[in-house]
Design a protein around this motif. Structure first.
Motif, short mmCIF file in Angstrom:
data_model
loop_
_atom_site.label_atom_id
_atom_site.label_comp_id
_atom_site.label_asym_id
_atom_site.label_seq_id
_atom_site.Cartn_x
_atom_site.Cartn_y
_atom_site.Cartn_z
N MET A 2 0.85 -1.17 0.00
CA MET A 2 0.00 0.00 0.00
C MET A 2 0.89 1.22 0.00
O MET A 2 1.89 1.28 0.70
CB MET A 2 -0.87 -0.05 1.26
N GLY A 3 0.50 2.18 -0.82
CA GLY A 3 1.26 3.41 -0.89
C GLY A 3 1.13 4.21 0.39
O GLY A 3 0.11 4.19 1.06
N ILE A 4 2.19 4.89 0.73
CA ILE A 4 2.22 5.67 1.97
C ILE A 4 1.17 6.78 1.94
O ILE A 4 0.59 7.11 2.97
CB ILE A 4 3.64 6.22 2.26
N ARG A 5 0.90 7.32 0.75
CA ARG A 5 -0.10 8.39 0.66
C ARG A 5 -1.49 7.87 1.01
O ARG A 5 -2.23 8.49 1.77
CB ARG A 5 -0.14 8.98 -0.74
N LYS A 6 -1.85 6.73 0.44
CA LYS A 6 -3.17 6.16 0.71
C LYS A 6 -3.29 5.76 2.17
O LYS A 6 -4.32 5.96 2.80
CB LYS A 6 -3.45 4.97 -0.19
N LYS A 7 -2.21 5.17 2.71
CA LYS A 7 -2.24 4.74 4.10
C LYS A 7 -2.43 5.93 5.03
O LYS A 7 -3.28 5.90 5.91
CB LYS A 7 -0.94 4.01 4.44
N SER A 8 -1.67 6.99 4.80
CA SER A 8 -1.79 8.16 5.67
C SER A 8 -3.14 8.86 5.48
O SER A 8 -3.71 9.38 6.43
CB SER A 8 -0.64 9.14 5.45
N ARG A 9 -3.67 8.83 4.26
CA ARG A 9 -4.99 9.43 4.02
C ARG A 9 -6.07 8.65 4.78
O ARG A 9 -6.95 9.23 5.40
CB ARG A 9 -5.30 9.43 2.53
N ASN A 10 -5.98 7.32 4.74
CA ASN A 10 -6.95 6.49 5.44
C ASN A 10 -6.86 6.67 6.95
O ASN A 10 -7.87 6.77 7.64
CB ASN A 10 -6.76 5.01 5.08
N GLU B 239 -7.03 -1.80 0.93
CA GLU B 239 -5.64 -1.60 0.52
C GLU B 239 -4.76 -2.75 1.01
O GLU B 239 -3.88 -3.22 0.28
CB GLU B 239 -5.10 -0.27 1.04
N LYS B 240 -5.00 -3.24 2.22
CA LYS B 240 -4.23 -4.38 2.72
C LYS B 240 -4.52 -5.62 1.89
O LYS B 240 -3.63 -6.41 1.62
CB LYS B 240 -4.56 -4.64 4.20
N GLY B 241 -5.77 -5.80 1.48
CA GLY B 241 -6.13 -6.92 0.62
C GLY B 241 -5.43 -6.85 -0.72
O GLY B 241 -4.94 -7.86 -1.25
N LYS B 242 -5.35 -5.66 -1.28
CA LYS B 242 -4.65 -5.47 -2.55
C LYS B 242 -3.17 -5.83 -2.40
O LYS B 242 -2.58 -6.47 -3.27
CB LYS B 242 -4.77 -4.02 -3.02
N ASP B 243 -2.57 -5.41 -1.29
CA ASP B 243 -1.16 -5.72 -1.04
C ASP B 243 -0.95 -7.22 -0.94
O ASP B 243 0.04 -7.75 -1.44
CB ASP B 243 -0.67 -5.04 0.24
N THR B 244 -1.87 -7.90 -0.29
CA THR B 244 -1.75 -9.35 -0.13
C THR B 244 -1.80 -10.05 -1.48
O THR B 244 -1.03 -10.98 -1.73
CB THR B 244 -2.90 -9.88 0.77
#
Length: 57
Positions: free
Chosen positions: A1-9, A49-54
């Motif tokens: 997961m991108g850091i931008r999406k993670k921090s936005r979430n 996002e975690k599912g996508k990473d998996t």
């Protein structure tokens, strides 16, 4: 997961928690519900996002 999406979430979850707490403190049910929904929305996005990473790895 991108850091931008993670921090936005995470930001969305924090903002939702703040609204929920403010709503409780002021007795404003509408603000409290909006906060809960925002927090839940952030958690769902985070899970997706975690599912996508998996699946990528």
């Amino acid at each position: 997961m991108g850091i931008r999406k993670k921090s936005r979430n995470i930001g969305e979850m924090a903002e939702g928690k703040a609204k929920e707490t403010t709503g409780k403190a002021l007795g404003n049910e509408s603000l409290e519900k909006k906060g809960k929904m925002e927090k839940a929305k952030g958690k769902v996005k985070q899970a997706v996002e975690k599912g996508k990473d998996t699946l990528r790895h």
